[in-house]
Scaffold this motif. Structure first.
Motif, PDB file in Angstrom:
ATOM      1  N   LEU A   1       1.122  -1.365  -0.197  1.00 52.27           N
ATOM      2  CA  LEU A   1       0.224   0.129   0.021  1.00 52.27           C
ATOM      3  C   LEU A   1       0.944   1.358   0.111  1.00 52.27           C
ATOM      4  CD1 LEU A   1      -2.840  -0.975   2.804  1.00 52.27           C
ATOM      5  CD2 LEU A   1      -3.049  -0.918  -0.049  1.00 52.27           C
ATOM      6  N   CYS A   2       0.409   2.557  -0.656  1.00 49.93           N
ATOM      7  CA  CYS A   2       0.707   3.585  -0.548  1.00 49.93           C
ATOM      8  C   CYS A   2      -0.385   4.584  -0.322  1.00 49.93           C
ATOM      9  CB  CYS A   2       1.581   3.897  -1.960  1.00 49.93           C
ATOM     10  SG  CYS A   2       2.874   2.682  -2.356  1.00 49.93           S
ATOM     11  N   LEU A   3      -0.131   5.986  -0.654  1.00 45.11           N
ATOM     12  CA  LEU A   3      -0.947   6.980   0.270  1.00 45.11           C
ATOM     13  C   LEU A   3      -0.875   8.316  -0.894  1.00 45.11           C
ATOM     14  CD1 LEU A   3      -3.177   7.989   1.866  1.00 45.11           C
ATOM     15  CD2 LEU A   3      -1.437   9.140   3.163  1.00 45.11           C
ATOM     16  N   SER A   4      -1.926   8.634  -1.571  1.00 46.00           N
ATOM     17  CA  SER A   4      -1.790   9.908  -2.385  1.00 46.00           C
ATOM     18  C   SER A   4      -3.188  10.824  -2.229  1.00 46.00           C
ATOM     19  CB  SER A   4      -1.531   9.445  -4.128  1.00 46.00           C
ATOM     20  OG  SER A   4      -2.793   8.922  -4.350  1.00 46.00           O
ATOM     21  N   PRO A   5      -3.251  11.788  -2.715  1.00 47.78           N
ATOM     22  CA  PRO A   5      -4.669  12.370  -2.971  1.00 47.78           C
ATOM     23  C   PRO A   5      -5.323  11.506  -3.988  1.00 47.78           C
ATOM     24  CG  PRO A   5      -3.016  13.937  -3.500  1.00 47.78           C
ATOM     25  CD  PRO A   5      -2.170  12.598  -3.079  1.00 47.78           C
ATOM     26  N   GLN A   6      -6.843  11.504  -3.869  1.00 45.63           N
ATOM     27  CA  GLN A   6      -7.485  10.661  -4.740  1.00 45.63           C
ATOM     28  C   GLN A   6      -7.679  11.058  -6.387  1.00 45.63           C
ATOM     29  OE1 GLN A   6     -10.177  13.537  -4.962  1.00 45.63           O
ATOM     30  NE2 GLN A   6     -10.811  12.727  -6.756  1.00 45.63           N
ATOM     31  N   CYS A   7      -7.090  12.231  -6.495  1.00 40.83           N
ATOM     32  CA  CYS A   7      -7.182  12.566  -8.127  1.00 40.83           C
ATOM     33  C   CYS A   7      -6.046  13.728  -8.301  1.00 40.83           C
ATOM     34  CB  CYS A   7      -8.409  12.921  -8.688  1.00 40.83           C
ATOM     35  SG  CYS A   7      -8.382  12.732 -10.478  1.00 40.83           S
ATOM     36  N   GLY A   8      -5.708  14.268  -9.414  1.00 37.33           N
ATOM     37  CA  GLY A   8      -5.260  15.630  -9.695  1.00 37.33           C
ATOM     38  C   GLY A   8      -6.151  16.666  -8.971  1.00 37.33           C
ATOM     39  N   PHE A   9      -5.304  17.805  -8.728  1.00 39.36           N
ATOM     40  CA  PHE A   9      -6.093  18.943  -8.506  1.00 39.36           C
ATOM     41  C   PHE A   9      -6.611  19.890  -9.360  1.00 39.36           C
ATOM     42  CE2 PHE A   9      -3.292  17.989  -4.973  1.00 39.36           C
ATOM     43  CZ  PHE A   9      -3.956  18.107  -3.668  1.00 39.36           C
ATOM     44  N   SER A  10      -6.193  19.548 -10.546  1.00 35.44           N
ATOM     45  CA  SER A  10      -6.668  20.322 -11.796  1.00 35.44           C
ATOM     46  C   SER A  10      -6.745  19.588 -12.976  1.00 35.44           C
ATOM     47  CB  SER A  10      -5.932  21.486 -11.970  1.00 35.44           C
ATOM     48  OG  SER A  10      -6.347  22.403 -13.024  1.00 35.44           O
TER      49      SER A  10
ATOM     50  N   GLN B   1      -4.224  22.969  -1.340  1.00 38.12           N
ATOM     51  CA  GLN B   1      -3.352  21.990  -2.190  1.00 38.12           C
ATOM     52  C   GLN B   1      -2.083  21.823  -1.456  1.00 38.12           C
ATOM     53  OE1 GLN B   1      -2.666  22.013  -6.674  1.00 38.12           O
ATOM     54  NE2 GLN B   1      -1.231  23.497  -5.757  1.00 38.12           N
ATOM     55  N   ILE B   2      -1.468  22.490  -1.079  1.00 33.89           N
ATOM     56  CA  ILE B   2      -0.017  22.223  -0.589  1.00 33.89           C
ATOM     57  C   ILE B   2      -0.405  21.315   1.142  1.00 33.89           C
ATOM     58  CG2 ILE B   2       1.885  23.302   0.814  1.00 33.89           C
ATOM     59  CD1 ILE B   2       1.442  25.727  -1.404  1.00 33.89           C
ATOM     60  N   GLY B   3      -1.349  21.997   1.697  1.00 32.92           N
ATOM     61  CA  GLY B   3      -1.609  21.273   2.954  1.00 32.92           C
ATOM     62  C   GLY B   3      -1.881  19.878   2.777  1.00 32.92           C
ATOM     63  N   LYS B   4      -2.855  19.484   1.487  1.00 34.41           N
ATOM     64  CA  LYS B   4      -3.143  18.031   1.301  1.00 34.41           C
ATOM     65  C   LYS B   4      -1.897  17.603   1.002  1.00 34.41           C
ATOM     66  CE  LYS B   4      -7.916  18.655   0.906  1.00 34.41           C
ATOM     67  NZ  LYS B   4      -8.752  17.713   1.115  1.00 34.41           N
ATOM     68  N   LEU B   5      -1.005  17.854  -0.092  1.00 29.09           N
ATOM     69  CA  LEU B   5       0.097  17.184  -0.127  1.00 29.09           C
ATOM     70  C   LEU B   5       1.442  17.065   0.779  1.00 29.09           C
ATOM     71  CD1 LEU B   5       1.193  19.155  -3.587  1.00 29.09           C
ATOM     72  CD2 LEU B   5       0.098  16.892  -3.161  1.00 29.09           C
ATOM     73  N   ARG B   6       1.504  17.854   1.709  1.00 28.41           N
ATOM     74  CA  ARG B   6       2.062  17.581   3.088  1.00 28.41           C
ATOM     75  C   ARG B   6       1.560  16.676   4.091  1.00 28.41           C
ATOM     76  NH1 ARG B   6       3.560  24.013   3.854  1.00 28.41           N
ATOM     77  NH2 ARG B   6       5.287  24.158   2.580  1.00 28.41           N
ATOM     78  N   LEU B   7       0.270  16.523   4.053  1.00 32.01           N
ATOM     79  CA  LEU B   7      -0.611  15.557   4.814  1.00 32.01           C
ATOM     80  C   LEU B   7      -0.385  14.302   4.533  1.00 32.01           C
ATOM     81  CD1 LEU B   7      -2.617  15.023   7.086  1.00 32.01           C
ATOM     82  CD2 LEU B   7      -4.297  15.201   5.358  1.00 32.01           C
ATOM     83  N   VAL B   8      -0.394  14.027   3.035  1.00 37.75           N
ATOM     84  CA  VAL B   8       0.004  12.631   2.425  1.00 37.75           C
ATOM     85  C   VAL B   8       1.424  12.207   2.775  1.00 37.75           C
ATOM     86  CG1 VAL B   8       0.504  11.503   0.443  1.00 37.75           C
ATOM     87  CG2 VAL B   8      -1.698  12.812   0.707  1.00 37.75           C
ATOM     88  N   LYS B   9       2.397  13.058   2.839  1.00 39.66           N
ATOM     89  CA  LYS B   9       3.751  12.724   3.318  1.00 39.66           C
ATOM     90  C   LYS B   9       3.705  12.289   4.467  1.00 39.66           C
ATOM     91  CE  LYS B   9       8.580  14.216   3.569  1.00 39.66           C
ATOM     92  NZ  LYS B   9       9.488  15.420   3.371  1.00 39.66           N
ATOM     93  N   GLU B  10       3.162  13.311   5.545  1.00 39.10           N
ATOM     94  CA  GLU B  10       3.187  13.063   7.020  1.00 39.10           C
ATOM     95  C   GLU B  10       2.893  11.748   7.652  1.00 39.10           C
ATOM     96  OE1 GLU B  10       1.458  16.779   8.593  1.00 39.10           O
ATOM     97  OE2 GLU B  10       3.018  18.008   7.977  1.00 39.10           O
ATOM     98  N   VAL B  11       1.675  11.400   6.892  1.00 43.33           N
ATOM     99  CA  VAL B  11       0.845  10.222   7.225  1.00 43.33           C
ATOM    100  C   VAL B  11       1.594   9.158   7.055  1.00 43.33           C
ATOM    101  CG1 VAL B  11      -1.146   8.853   6.974  1.00 43.33           C
ATOM    102  CG2 VAL B  11      -1.485  11.465   7.503  1.00 43.33           C
ATOM    103  N   ALA B  12       2.191   9.020   5.789  1.00 51.89           N
ATOM    104  CA  ALA B  12       2.899   7.975   4.976  1.00 51.89           C
ATOM    105  C   ALA B  12       4.186   7.635   5.857  1.00 51.89           C
ATOM    106  CB  ALA B  12       3.162   8.219   3.716  1.00 51.89           C
ATOM    107  N   LYS B  13       4.557   8.903   6.365  1.00 51.94           N
ATOM    108  CA  LYS B  13       6.032   8.590   7.105  1.00 51.94           C
ATOM    109  C   LYS B  13       5.546   8.154   8.776  1.00 51.94           C
ATOM    110  CE  LYS B  13       9.668  10.720   5.196  1.00 51.94           C
ATOM    111  NZ  LYS B  13      11.114   9.990   4.838  1.00 51.94           N
ATOM    112  N   ASP B  14       4.531   8.170   8.848  1.00 52.54           N
ATOM    113  CA  ASP B  14       4.028   7.791  10.346  1.00 52.54           C
ATOM    114  C   ASP B  14       3.729   6.381  10.156  1.00 52.54           C
ATOM    115  OD1 ASP B  14       4.295  10.121  11.721  1.00 52.54           O
ATOM    116  OD2 ASP B  14       1.973  10.533  11.735  1.00 52.54           O
ATOM    117  N   VAL B  15       3.135   5.844   8.981  1.00 53.58           N
ATOM    118  CA  VAL B  15       2.669   4.338   8.765  1.00 53.58           C
ATOM    119  C   VAL B  15       3.760   3.873   8.358  1.00 53.58           C
ATOM    120  CG1 VAL B  15       1.070   3.068   7.416  1.00 53.58           C
ATOM    121  CG2 VAL B  15       0.159   5.104   8.360  1.00 53.58           C
TER     122      VAL B  15
END
Length: 376
Positions: free
Chosen positions: A336-345, A358-372
């Motif tokens: 498994l990996c993590l990403s946003p559901q689609c592109g932003f545009s 958009q930036i907040g969502k990209l950072r959130l993906v990284k932070e959660v993945a690093k935790d998991v």
């Protein structure tokens, strides 16, 4: 640690266009500026969006699809003898429940009017070269899946003189993609994403009925499309990653289709020879994780699109971690990996979200993945 893409934290590719770039594109369409002038502005905006991705900590970098009006139309209509009367502004009809409907007057249907050929120099090779010149990170090229040239129009959109047999059409289409992949590889590209709405549309009974109306069997299309995709990428070297992103459409925070992955999961996961699947899982439209039980054990990655690009509100870390754990009941968490559901545009106009979100969502993906996955 995943060395070959997709990465533990990744993104689909398209990013919000600056308003100035949208205006420049409209000025170019109106004949007020030249294509060269538009390209200069695109170059500057691409430099800025690459910096945005680097600062967000992403491992894969795109040009944000800043040179496109649409994630698929610009690519497909550059292939010789493919035309369309598509117009995005006339295609999307908004509704209060955030769904979108296709205007029957103007859906995107590619019409094949003669034998298809790739344009000289390819389609995305120059764009790859420019993006690569601006970053040392992995550049991902996003292109429409070859299925996008078939699903909407079917047999009736394909000239019978040029292609009396459908196998000849599919063979030419796969060859064009192989040529593009080979030139991208020679330029240095090691990561390609095929954007595919059609496989996801086959999860929606209304879309399945549309396929039947075109003379297609929706139960067989996943296998047909697996063969087409496999033929399109079969010559890629082992160090070139290819993934498929499934999308139920993504226009102005709207969508066209719903339905879980059950109707396509077995054939798609087991017959399609790709390195990973980016799957929408941001809300109930995509159903549950149960279809992931068909994912074969091994190296195929499932990128969970748990973070929506349709709304600015941030998901919570706990919510995302719980959903990753839920998905791991059906497929090994190491796949498994993590990403946003689609592109932003996915189209130039973009979703109803701002750049800060958009930036907040990209950072959130990284932070959660690093935790998991601490080694992500």
């Amino acid at each position: 640690m995943r060395i070959k893409p997709p990465y533990r934290y990744d993104h689909v590719g398209s990013l919000m266009r600056p308003e100035t770039l949208l205006r420049s594109r409209e000025e170019w369409k109106a004949g007020e500026i030249s294509l060269d002038e538009l390209r200069v502005h695109e170059d500057k905006c691409i430099k800025d969006v690459i910096k945005l991705q680097e600062e967000a900590g992403l491992k894969s970098i795109t040009d944000g699809e800043f040179r496109r009006e649409s994630f698929h139309v610009d690519f497909i209509t550059q292939i010789d003898n493919i035309t369309s009367n598509w117009d995005f502004a006339q295609t999307v009809k908004l509704s209060e429940d955030h769904t979108a409907g296709l205007d029957k007057k103007m859906p995107f249907i590619p019409y094949i009017n003669g034998r298809m050929e790739r344009p000289d120099g390819g389609v995305e090779v120059a764009n790859y070269n420019y993006t690569k010149s601006l970053t040392d990170l992995t550049v991902k090229i996003t292109i429409p899946s070859p299925t996008m040239t078939h699903f909407r129009g079917g047999r009736e959109a394909i000239d019978r003189v040029a292609y009396p047999l459908m196998k000849d059409f599919f063979e030419d289409l796969a060859r064009i993609y192989r040529e593009e992949m080979a030139d991208l590889y020679e330029a240095g590209c090691r990561y390609v994403q095929l954007d595919d709405t059609n496989l996801a549309f086959l999860c929606d009974e209304k879309m399945r009925e549309n396929a039947r109306a075109l003379g297609e069997d929706p139960d067989e299309l996943p296998a047909t499309y697996a063969t087409l995709i496999n033929e399109s990428i079969k010559d890629r070297p082992t160090d070139m990653a290819v993934c498929i992103h499934l999308c139920r459409d993504n226009a102005r925070s709207q969508w066209f289709a719903s339905g879980d992955y059950e109707p396509i999961a077995d054939k798609m996961f087991n017959l399609t020879d790709v390195d990973g699947f980016f799957l929408e899982y941001d809300d109930e439209r995509s159903g549950g994780f149960e279809p992931l039980r068909f994912v074969p054990k091994g190296n195929k990655a499932i990128v969970l699109g748990l973070v929506t690009t349709k709304r600015g509100q941030l998901e919570t870390k706990d919510e995302l971690k719980q959903r990753i754990e839920d998905a791991s009941n059906y497929v090994d968490i190491d796949q498994l990996c993590l990403s946003p559901q689609c592109g932003f545009s996915s189209n130039a106009i973009g979703n109803r979200i701002n750049v800060e979100d958009q930036i907040g969502k990209l950072r959130l993906v990284k932070e959660v993945a690093k935790d998991v996955w601490p080694d992500a």
